[in-house]
Design an enzyme around this catalytic site. Structure first.
Site, PDB file in Angstrom:
ATOM      1  N   GLN A   1       2.865  -1.976  -3.275  1.00 20.19           N
ATOM      2  CA  GLN A   1       4.046  -1.046  -2.290  1.00 20.19           C
ATOM      3  C   GLN A   1       3.926  -1.103  -0.948  1.00 20.19           C
ATOM      4  O   GLN A   1       5.045  -1.698  -0.256  1.00 20.19           O
ATOM      5  CB  GLN A   1       3.660   0.422  -3.378  1.00 20.19           C
ATOM      6  CG  GLN A   1       5.906   0.921  -2.939  1.00 20.19           C
ATOM      7  CD  GLN A   1       6.038   1.816  -3.891  1.00 20.19           C
ATOM      8  OE1 GLN A   1       5.358   1.969  -5.266  1.00 20.19           O
ATOM      9  NE2 GLN A   1       6.724   2.748  -3.972  1.00 20.19           N
ATOM     10  N   ASP A   2       3.009  -0.236  -0.606  1.00 18.25           N
ATOM     11  CA  ASP A   2       3.114   0.441   1.208  1.00 18.25           C
ATOM     12  C   ASP A   2       1.415   0.081   1.278  1.00 18.25           C
ATOM     13  O   ASP A   2       0.566   0.262   0.405  1.00 18.25           O
ATOM     14  CB  ASP A   2       3.570   1.190   1.717  1.00 18.25           C
ATOM     15  CG  ASP A   2       3.280   2.212   0.899  1.00 18.25           C
ATOM     16  OD1 ASP A   2       2.347   2.774   0.194  1.00 18.25           O
ATOM     17  OD2 ASP A   2       4.059   3.516   1.911  1.00 18.25           O
ATOM     18  N   PRO A   3       0.893  -0.117   2.736  1.00 17.94           N
ATOM     19  CA  PRO A   3      -0.125  -0.621   2.828  1.00 17.94           C
ATOM     20  C   PRO A   3      -0.899   0.989   3.167  1.00 17.94           C
ATOM     21  O   PRO A   3      -0.222   2.307   3.019  1.00 17.94           O
ATOM     22  CB  PRO A   3      -0.780  -0.748   4.518  1.00 17.94           C
ATOM     23  CG  PRO A   3       0.544  -0.719   4.350  1.00 17.94           C
ATOM     24  CD  PRO A   3       1.889  -0.405   3.601  1.00 17.94           C
TER      25      PRO A   3
END
Length: 216
Positions: free
Chosen positions: A59-61
């Site tokens: 999804q995101d870092p």
């Protein structure tokens, strides 16, 4: 098309200019943004388009200092292994014979074997998960998935969790293989991720094609 050409193409688009303006404004405000700028496109640099065998979509870092290096689920050497990756290793240990859980959470050796470790959003602000969502990165990475879909065939997509499942609409399942499960997060791993056997399935598919197996 190479990833370099793909990125150059995206850079000419309006959404990308707006995204870069947003990132510039955040830096000018003194925000700590991860991963470091030279690692934002690390997944693309380590896994050329023509080498992709598998895509693992995140999804995101990670949003804590030192954790993010531009590869989904992965952390650099010396960084504590996050809970989702611990569950990934746990699943590997039960589905790949002889697999020993490593001390490092760095998955760069996967990327170099043709596994694109792609987050949907490529940057994040320190201690503020998801804060760079809906700023343009999703368009960029959706376009990247579409490029893989169109330019390649036989890629195996591992989509874990409802967020990743939605990306399945970008993939032609007559050309590619899509394996889905719940997310490896501790909140959902026991509802389907643990026991999914995705890693052994990947190697079974590659073996059927007489292709080099992944050394997980």
């Amino acid at each position: 098309m190479s990833w370099k050409k793909f990125i150059t193409q995206q850079e000419s688009m309006e959404y990308y200019n707006a995204l870069q303006a947003f990132l510039k404004s955040q830096k000018e405000l003194g925000k700590n943004i991860y991963p470091p700028e030279h690692l934002v496109f690390n997944a693309f640099n380590l896994t050329p388009l023509e080498n992709i065998k598998v895509v693992i979509l995140g999804q995101d870092p990670y949003h804590r200092e030192g954790q993010s290096h531009g590869l989904s689920f992965s952390v650099p050497e010396g960084i504590k292994i996050p809970p989702s990756l611990r569950n990934i290793y746990k699943e590997l240990s039960t589905s790949i014979e002889g697999y020993k859980i490593p001390e490092s959470g760095n998955l760069a050796h996967w990327a170099k074997q043709g596994i694109l470790l792609l987050n949907s959003v490529l940057t994040v602000e320190q201690a503020d998960p998801g804060c760079h969502a809906k700023k343009g990165w999703e368009t960029f990475t959706d376009n990247a998935i579409s490029e893989i879909n169109n330019a390649r065939s036989g890629v195996i997509f591992l989509l874990w969790g409802s967020y990743a499942h939605k990306k399945g609409s970008l993939i032609d399942k007559n050309k590619h293989t899509v394996l889905t499960s719940t997310h490896p997060s501790p909140l959902s791993a026991y509802r389907g991720f643990l026991g999914c056997k995705h890693f052994s399935q990947v190697n079974d598919i590659l073996a059927e094609r007489r292709e080099q197996l992944i050394i997980w």
